[in-house]
Design an enzyme around this catalytic site. Structure first.
Site, PDB file in Angstrom:
ATOM      1  CE  LYS A   1      37.726  -3.510   2.397  1.00 49.11           C
ATOM      2  NZ  LYS A   1      37.320  -4.304   3.646  1.00 49.11           N
TER       3      LYS A   1
ATOM      4  CD  GLU B   1      47.624   9.227   3.264  1.00 48.20           C
ATOM      5  OE1 GLU B   1      48.813   9.519   4.201  1.00 48.20           O
ATOM      6  OE2 GLU B   1      47.551  10.190   2.544  1.00 48.20           O
TER       7      GLU B   1
ATOM      8  CD  GLU C   1      52.442  -0.125  11.150  1.00 45.85           C
ATOM      9  OE1 GLU C   1      52.147  -0.885  10.234  1.00 45.85           O
ATOM     10  OE2 GLU C   1      52.259   0.798  11.459  1.00 45.85           O
TER      11      GLU C   1
ATOM     12  CB  CYS D   1      49.271   5.031  11.343  1.00 45.19           C
ATOM     13  SG  CYS D   1      48.648   6.664  11.272  1.00 45.19           S
TER      14      CYS D   1
HETATM   15  P1  NAD Z   1      45.230  -3.682   6.276  1.00 40.67           P
HETATM   16  O1  NAD Z   1      46.303  -3.039   5.275  1.00 40.67           O
HETATM   17  O2  NAD Z   1      45.400  -4.928   6.542  1.00 40.67           O
HETATM   18  O3  NAD Z   1      43.721  -3.282   5.791  1.00 40.67           O
HETATM   19  C1  NAD Z   1      43.320  -2.063   5.376  1.00 40.67           C
HETATM   20  C2  NAD Z   1      42.117  -2.116   4.619  1.00 40.67           C
HETATM   21  O4  NAD Z   1      42.340  -2.617   3.180  1.00 40.67           O
HETATM   22  C3  NAD Z   1      40.912  -3.005   5.091  1.00 40.67           C
HETATM   23  O5  NAD Z   1      39.738  -2.534   4.842  1.00 40.67           O
HETATM   24  C4  NAD Z   1      41.137  -4.321   4.440  1.00 40.67           C
HETATM   25  O6  NAD Z   1      40.110  -5.239   4.258  1.00 40.67           O
HETATM   26  C5  NAD Z   1      41.534  -3.999   2.983  1.00 40.67           C
HETATM   27  N1  NAD Z   1      42.513  -4.963   2.111  1.00 40.67           N
HETATM   28  C6  NAD Z   1      43.199  -5.756   2.794  1.00 40.67           C
HETATM   29  N2  NAD Z   1      43.911  -6.448   1.507  1.00 40.67           N
HETATM   30  C7  NAD Z   1      43.534  -5.866   0.441  1.00 40.67           C
HETATM   31  C8  NAD Z   1      43.618  -5.766  -0.912  1.00 40.67           C
HETATM   32  N3  NAD Z   1      44.554  -6.740  -1.345  1.00 40.67           N
HETATM   33  N4  NAD Z   1      43.239  -5.051  -1.798  1.00 40.67           N
HETATM   34  C9  NAD Z   1      42.451  -3.792  -1.361  1.00 40.67           C
HETATM   35  N5  NAD Z   1      42.113  -3.745  -0.008  1.00 40.67           N
HETATM   36  C10 NAD Z   1      42.651  -4.732   1.127  1.00 40.67           C
HETATM   37  O7  NAD Z   1      45.516  -2.776   7.601  1.00 40.67           O
HETATM   38  P2  NAD Z   1      44.695  -2.722   9.015  1.00 40.67           P
HETATM   39  O8  NAD Z   1      45.447  -3.988   9.587  1.00 40.67           O
HETATM   40  O9  NAD Z   1      43.242  -2.919   8.917  1.00 40.67           O
HETATM   41  O10 NAD Z   1      45.294  -1.445   9.822  1.00 40.67           O
HETATM   42  C11 NAD Z   1      46.566  -1.430  10.190  1.00 40.67           C
HETATM   43  C12 NAD Z   1      47.490  -0.723   9.207  1.00 40.67           C
HETATM   44  O11 NAD Z   1      46.817   0.558   8.967  1.00 40.67           O
HETATM   45  C13 NAD Z   1      48.895  -0.370   9.842  1.00 40.67           C
HETATM   46  O12 NAD Z   1      49.943  -0.606   9.044  1.00 40.67           O
HETATM   47  C14 NAD Z   1      48.671   1.207  10.210  1.00 40.67           C
HETATM   48  O13 NAD Z   1      50.121   1.890  10.091  1.00 40.67           O
HETATM   49  C15 NAD Z   1      48.080   1.529   8.973  1.00 40.67           C
HETATM   50  N6  NAD Z   1      47.447   2.735   9.105  1.00 40.67           N
HETATM   51  C16 NAD Z   1      47.835   3.856   8.456  1.00 40.67           C
HETATM   52  C17 NAD Z   1      47.298   5.054   8.656  1.00 40.67           C
HETATM   53  C18 NAD Z   1      48.029   6.369   8.158  1.00 40.67           C
HETATM   54  O14 NAD Z   1      47.503   7.467   8.165  1.00 40.67           O
HETATM   55  N7  NAD Z   1      49.268   6.346   7.622  1.00 40.67           N
HETATM   56  C19 NAD Z   1      46.319   5.392   9.598  1.00 40.67           C
HETATM   57  C20 NAD Z   1      45.856   4.485  10.275  1.00 40.67           C
HETATM   58  C21 NAD Z   1      46.239   3.131  10.124  1.00 40.67           C
END
Ligand code: NAD
Length: 488
Positions: free
Chosen positions: A181, A256, A391, A290
């Site tokens: 997804k 992650e 963050e 991140c």
């Molecule tokens: P997000 O958590 O909003 O979304 C990530 C994914 O989860 C998307 O595909 C989203 O559609 C899906 N999602 C949203 N709600 C969900 C739910 N209730 N159940 C299952 N899936 C759901 O994150 P974002 O805004 O897309 O990305 C930014 C975040 O990602 C930041 O917090 C960043 O630190 C983190 N990030 C972490 C790493 C790492 O390796 N630690 C790497 C990249 C980004």
């Protein structure tokens, strides 16, 4: 505008509902792609396809599976220009940054193919059991790795192709099948990758793609009884939701999550070089990394000089059209994300931090339709400020001043996050003390965010569970079985 379908069970399909949604170019608001809006029945079909494909796929030899992953890596190379173009158009990646990310995605896929080939179990010291002559052994005991089954791979938008490749490679190389997804706002990139993979004539159902909001289909995947394992990259907030939702079916989780990463600059560091290097890393990908350093702890003896040099560098960063080779910072990924960052900027001002750079949208006709923001820096941070604790995930960071190593360490560890950190010093013994005490999954000395394909990635505390990728890629996607055979 490109129109995409979803890739389920080796076939291109619309959503059962027939509904679609649009993705946009964050640089000008133009529509980039129309993609299916999947619902629960589409998720059910994708999971069923992955389940059906699992037995045959998991029984293939490692050589066969690794050669499939190597072919995907080669296809990424062949189609790199299409992927780079979409990363620029749909994500707002700059023409300088996008090729680096696609090359990294390819390297991760290549590594997954080869690392899986040397992912081996262990033979345990032989133990006697009933019937063995005294002093001899009659057993063969070993530990073997097996795939989990069906994996849900849920990714964020910040480096779209890279994170998809980082998960798909080791997942299928080790014999799992998956439902992918991609992030809603970069669904076009996800389905472009599906298109590239679809041309390879792989066994139906081993990799399936569904597109739609995380709040509906992401949740459907995390609660689905047919999903055995979830690899999620995204915010800590959503990560906690997934942990709760998946608990009813006790799925294995690789999480992650978010970060609020400290960079600690000691007074003996090469201050000017550190300020310039850290500034460029901070605002790379508009700060939507991140691993971005976002809390700076600077020794009081060099604080002002460091800030001055950092701000001077930030002021020189060219913000503009991401497709222009000279642009360093393109737009933020979406209007919603820019609104969020602007709320953090306002909170920092309201709570008493001192704005020393940016804080607003750049002006001029180029910026009218896109979601641009200037590099933003605050000083005089206090530990309880929102900007110091949460963050932001954008081009907005803050500085603290410290007087002793102990205080810097205590302050750096005073966070719910523990993704990564860096220490800048010429005294390695002093730097190593920080390395040993910092609560973070990755720590650098005199650099930050230096990652190679071999690096396993993952945070401490609320930044995640387990390590992903690199040399540990195959291990993360497998479970261990103990086997003991008695010779009779
Ligand atoms: P997000 O958590 O909003 O979304 C990530 C994914 O989860 C998307 O595909 C989203 O559609 C899906 N999602 C949203 N709600 C969900 C739910 N209730 N159940 C299952 N899936 C759901 O994150 P974002 O805004 O897309 O990305 C930014 C975040 O990602 C930041 O917090 C960043 O630190 C983190 N990030 C972490 C790493 C790492 O390796 N630690 C790497 C990249 C980004």
């Amino acid at each position: 505008m490109e129109k995409f379908k979803m890739w389920i069970n080796g076939t291109w399909v619309e959503a059962d509902s027939g509904r679609t949604f649009l993705t946009h170019n964050p640089a000008n608001g133009e529509v980039i792609a129309e993609v299916p809006l999947a619902g629960k029945s589409d998720v059910d079909k994708a999971v069923a396809a992955a389940r059906k494909a699992f037995p045959a796929w998991s029984r293939k030899t490692q050589e066969e599976r690794s050669s499939v992953v190597a072919r995907i890596a080669a296809a990424l190379k062949d189609h790199k220009d299409e992927l780079i173009k979409l990363e620029i158009l749909e994500h707002g990646a700059t023409a300088r940054h996008a090729p680096i990310m696609i090359a990294f995605a390819t390297a991760n896929m290549e590594l997954a193919a080869s690392a899986a080939r040397v992912h081996m179990g262990k033979v345990l010291p032989a133990t006697p059991s009933k019937g063995a002559p005294a002093g001899t052994s009659n057993t063969l005991c070993y530990l073997k790795y097996e795939p989990f089954g069906v994996c849900a791979l849920i990714t964020p938008w910040n480096v779209p192709t890279l994170l998809l490749a980082t998960k798909i490679g080791p997942c299928i190389a080790t014999g799992n099948t998956c439902v992918v997804k991609p992030p809603s706002i970069n669904s076009g990139i996800g389905l472009k990758l599906a298109e590239i993979i679809s041309k390879l004539d792989l066994p139906s159902g081993i990799i399936n793609f569904v597109t739609g909001p995380g709040s509906s289909i992401g949740r459907d995947l995390s609660t689905h009884p047919g999903v055995d394992f979830i690899s999620f990259t995204g915010s800590s907030e959503v990560g906690k939701d997934i942990i709760a939702n998946s608990s009813q079916t006790v799925k294995t989780l690789m999480m992650e999550l978010g970060g609020k990463n400290p960079a600690i600059i000691l007074e003996d560091a090469d201050v000017d070089a550190a300020a310039e290097e850290l500034c460029m890393i901070t605002f790379e990908n508009v700060g939507q990394n991140c691993a971005q350093p976002s809390r700076f702890y600077v020794h009081e003896k060099v604080h002002n000089r460091f800030v001055e040099r950092f701000v001077a560098t930030a002021n020189k960063i060219k913000v503009g059209d991401p497709s222009d080779e000279s642009t360093v910072m393109g737009p933020v990924v979406s209007k919603e994300q820019r609104d969020t960052i602007e709320r953090y900027i306002k909170s920092a001002i309201d709570e008493g931090a001192k704005l020393v750079c940016g804080g607003k949208r750049p002006t001029g006709s180029l910026f009218d339709k896109g979601f641009y923001l200037a590099p933003t820096v605050f000083t005089d941070l206090k530990p309880n400020m929102t900007i110091a604790r949460e963050e932001v995930f954008g081009p907005c960071v803050g500085f603290f001043k410290f007087s002793s190593d102990e205080k810097a360490l205590e302050a750096a560890n005073d966070s719910v996050f523990g993704l990564c950190a860096s220490v800048w010093t010429k005294d390695y013994a002093r730097g190593l003390k920080f390395v040993n005490e910092l609560q973070a999954g990755s720590v650098w000395i005199n650099q930050h965010m230096n990652l190679v394909a071999e690096t396993p990635w993952g945070g401490f505390k609320e930044s995640g569970l387990m390590k992903e990728g690199g040399v540990l890629g195959p291990e993360g996607y497998t479970q261990m079985k103990y086997v003991c055979i008695k010779h009779v």
